[in-house]
Design a protein around this motif. Sequence first.
Motif, PDB file in Angstrom:
ATOM      1  N   ARG A  55       0.853  -1.190   0.000  1.00 45.50           N
ATOM      2  CA  ARG A  55       0.000   0.000   0.000  1.00 45.50           C
ATOM      3  C   ARG A  55       0.883   1.232   0.000  1.00 45.50           C
ATOM      4  O   ARG A  55       2.065   1.160   0.358  1.00 45.50           O
ATOM      5  N   ASN A  56       0.309   2.363  -0.361  1.00 43.14           N
ATOM      6  CA  ASN A  56       1.049   3.625  -0.332  1.00 43.14           C
ATOM      7  C   ASN A  56       0.277   4.695   0.432  1.00 43.14           C
ATOM      8  O   ASN A  56       0.461   5.892   0.204  1.00 43.14           O
ATOM      9  N   THR A  57      -0.586   4.260   1.350  1.00 37.62           N
ATOM     10  CA  THR A  57      -1.298   5.165   2.259  1.00 37.62           C
ATOM     11  C   THR A  57      -0.896   4.821   3.687  1.00 37.62           C
ATOM     12  O   THR A  57      -0.916   3.652   4.079  1.00 37.62           O
ATOM     13  N   PHE A  58      -0.545   5.849   4.464  1.00 37.70           N
ATOM     14  CA  PHE A  58      -0.036   5.639   5.806  1.00 37.70           C
ATOM     15  C   PHE A  58      -0.736   6.573   6.788  1.00 37.70           C
ATOM     16  O   PHE A  58      -1.096   7.695   6.446  1.00 37.70           O
ATOM     17  N   VAL A  59      -0.904   6.072   8.009  1.00 39.70           N
ATOM     18  CA  VAL A  59      -1.498   6.875   9.078  1.00 39.70           C
ATOM     19  C   VAL A  59      -0.451   7.851   9.589  1.00 39.70           C
ATOM     20  O   VAL A  59       0.752   7.532   9.661  1.00 39.70           O
ATOM     21  N   TYR A  60      -0.889   9.054   9.946  1.00 48.16           N
ATOM     22  CA  TYR A  60       0.037  10.060  10.473  1.00 48.16           C
ATOM     23  C   TYR A  60       0.832   9.461  11.632  1.00 48.16           C
ATOM     24  O   TYR A  60       0.275   8.892  12.572  1.00 48.16           O
ATOM     25  N   GLY A  61       2.156   9.596  11.553  1.00 47.53           N
ATOM     26  CA  GLY A  61       3.037   9.052  12.579  1.00 47.53           C
ATOM     27  C   GLY A  61       3.549   7.660  12.278  1.00 47.53           C
ATOM     28  O   GLY A  61       4.449   7.171  12.961  1.00 47.53           O
ATOM     29  N   GLU A  62       2.995   7.017  11.253  1.00 48.56           N
ATOM     30  CA  GLU A  62       3.423   5.658  10.916  1.00 48.56           C
ATOM     31  C   GLU A  62       4.825   5.674  10.309  1.00 48.56           C
ATOM     32  O   GLU A  62       5.184   6.576   9.554  1.00 48.56           O
ATOM     33  N   LYS A  63       5.598   4.633  10.617  1.00 51.99           N
ATOM     34  CA  LYS A  63       6.940   4.485  10.066  1.00 51.99           C
ATOM     35  C   LYS A  63       6.929   3.390   9.000  1.00 51.99           C
ATOM     36  O   LYS A  63       6.310   2.350   9.184  1.00 51.99           O
ATOM     37  N   PHE A  64       7.612   3.654   7.901  1.00 54.62           N
ATOM     38  CA  PHE A  64       7.746   2.614   6.879  1.00 54.62           C
ATOM     39  C   PHE A  64       9.143   2.667   6.279  1.00 54.62           C
ATOM     40  O   PHE A  64       9.868   3.657   6.415  1.00 54.62           O
ATOM     41  N   HIS A  65       9.529   1.572   5.639  1.00 51.17           N
ATOM     42  CA  HIS A  65      10.869   1.425   5.081  1.00 51.17           C
ATOM     43  C   HIS A  65      10.789   1.152   3.587  1.00 51.17           C
ATOM     44  O   HIS A  65       9.888   0.455   3.122  1.00 51.17           O
ATOM     45  N   LEU A  66      11.748   1.695   2.863  1.00 54.24           N
ATOM     46  CA  LEU A  66      11.946   1.322   1.467  1.00 54.24           C
ATOM     47  C   LEU A  66      13.205   0.459   1.430  1.00 54.24           C
ATOM     48  O   LEU A  66      14.301   0.917   1.753  1.00 54.24           O
ATOM     49  N   ASN A  67      13.015  -0.809   1.054  1.00 51.23           N
ATOM     50  CA  ASN A  67      14.084  -1.801   1.136  1.00 51.23           C
ATOM     51  C   ASN A  67      14.628  -2.150  -0.245  1.00 51.23           C
ATOM     52  O   ASN A  67      13.853  -2.358  -1.188  1.00 51.23           O
ATOM     53  N   PHE A  68      15.944  -2.240  -0.326  1.00 52.51           N
ATOM     54  CA  PHE A  68      16.622  -2.648  -1.546  1.00 52.51           C
ATOM     55  C   PHE A  68      17.363  -3.953  -1.225  1.00 52.51           C
ATOM     56  O   PHE A  68      18.381  -3.944  -0.543  1.00 52.51           O
ATOM     57  N   ASP A  69      16.820  -5.079  -1.728  1.00 47.55           N
ATOM     58  CA  ASP A  69      17.354  -6.398  -1.386  1.00 47.55           C
ATOM     59  C   ASP A  69      18.326  -6.903  -2.455  1.00 47.55           C
ATOM     60  O   ASP A  69      18.004  -6.905  -3.643  1.00 47.55           O
TER      61      ASP A  69
END
Length: 290
Positions: A55-69
Amino acid sequence: MKYKILLSSYLLSFLLSCQTDKSVKRDLATGLISEGEGISCDEVHLSDGKASLKRNTFVYGEKFHLNFDNISGFERVGNNVFPGMELLVTGQKGDTIMHNPDLYSSSSNGINISPLLLQAKITAANPIHSNNTYTLNVNIWDKKGEGTYKSEMDFTVTPNTYIEFENNNISYDEIYMFSQKRNSVITGNEAKLNENIYMIFEGLEGFKIEDGKANIGLSIKGIDSEGQIILNETDLVGDSRIEVTELKNRLSPNFIFSGSNIKNPVSCEITIWDKKSDNRIKVLTELRIK
């Protein structure tokens, strides 16, 4: 004619050979687009730090990572590689919201990890705001070579849907819950016994101001599902006056639920009112105490 065909074939072959070190990846679930030139990557994906996100919708304050494997193609010095990673978040008008020119600036001695995993971490909080869409750009480059790898994604930030409010002439920038113990925004509705929880109001306006201060009231009430009143503060401010700069910056009433007989869910109500007018705002949320 034969000459022209051979020439066209040569030009086509030349152009294709120039593209062999380029790769493009598209994630239809998130809209993430990645392109490498000289650097390649087995997988580019979003995660919450543990599990992948689609998904590309996040709750205010949520943390997410963009990973390069398993990212590869860097020039090696000994056994080490030297990646750089720029993180840029822009608003809908192209204005810069966040910018870090190199997330790996501290890795001056290089990295020796196989497979190589790189990661950018984003917190969807101030200066990011809810009810807005942003563009994330992460640009990777080889500090010892010419290779590059770029990823871009639009994402939207929403307020916590578990927080509701009733408003009479009071404006604000953000309202959210924060756990002191976890040192993070509460993006759902779960809390723990004896956990210090802040209901944070940012950018409050609409109060009558006298000499740079406002006369406000602030009450907190908590009732469990069986109607038991477990918290009841009728006015935490009393006769004190609050600086207008404090109201505009951040007002952070806090509360703690303790005891062993709390029946979920707990209805929590916080009201802030102007003692010099009828202006007020009431925030309501239902918490599940664990």
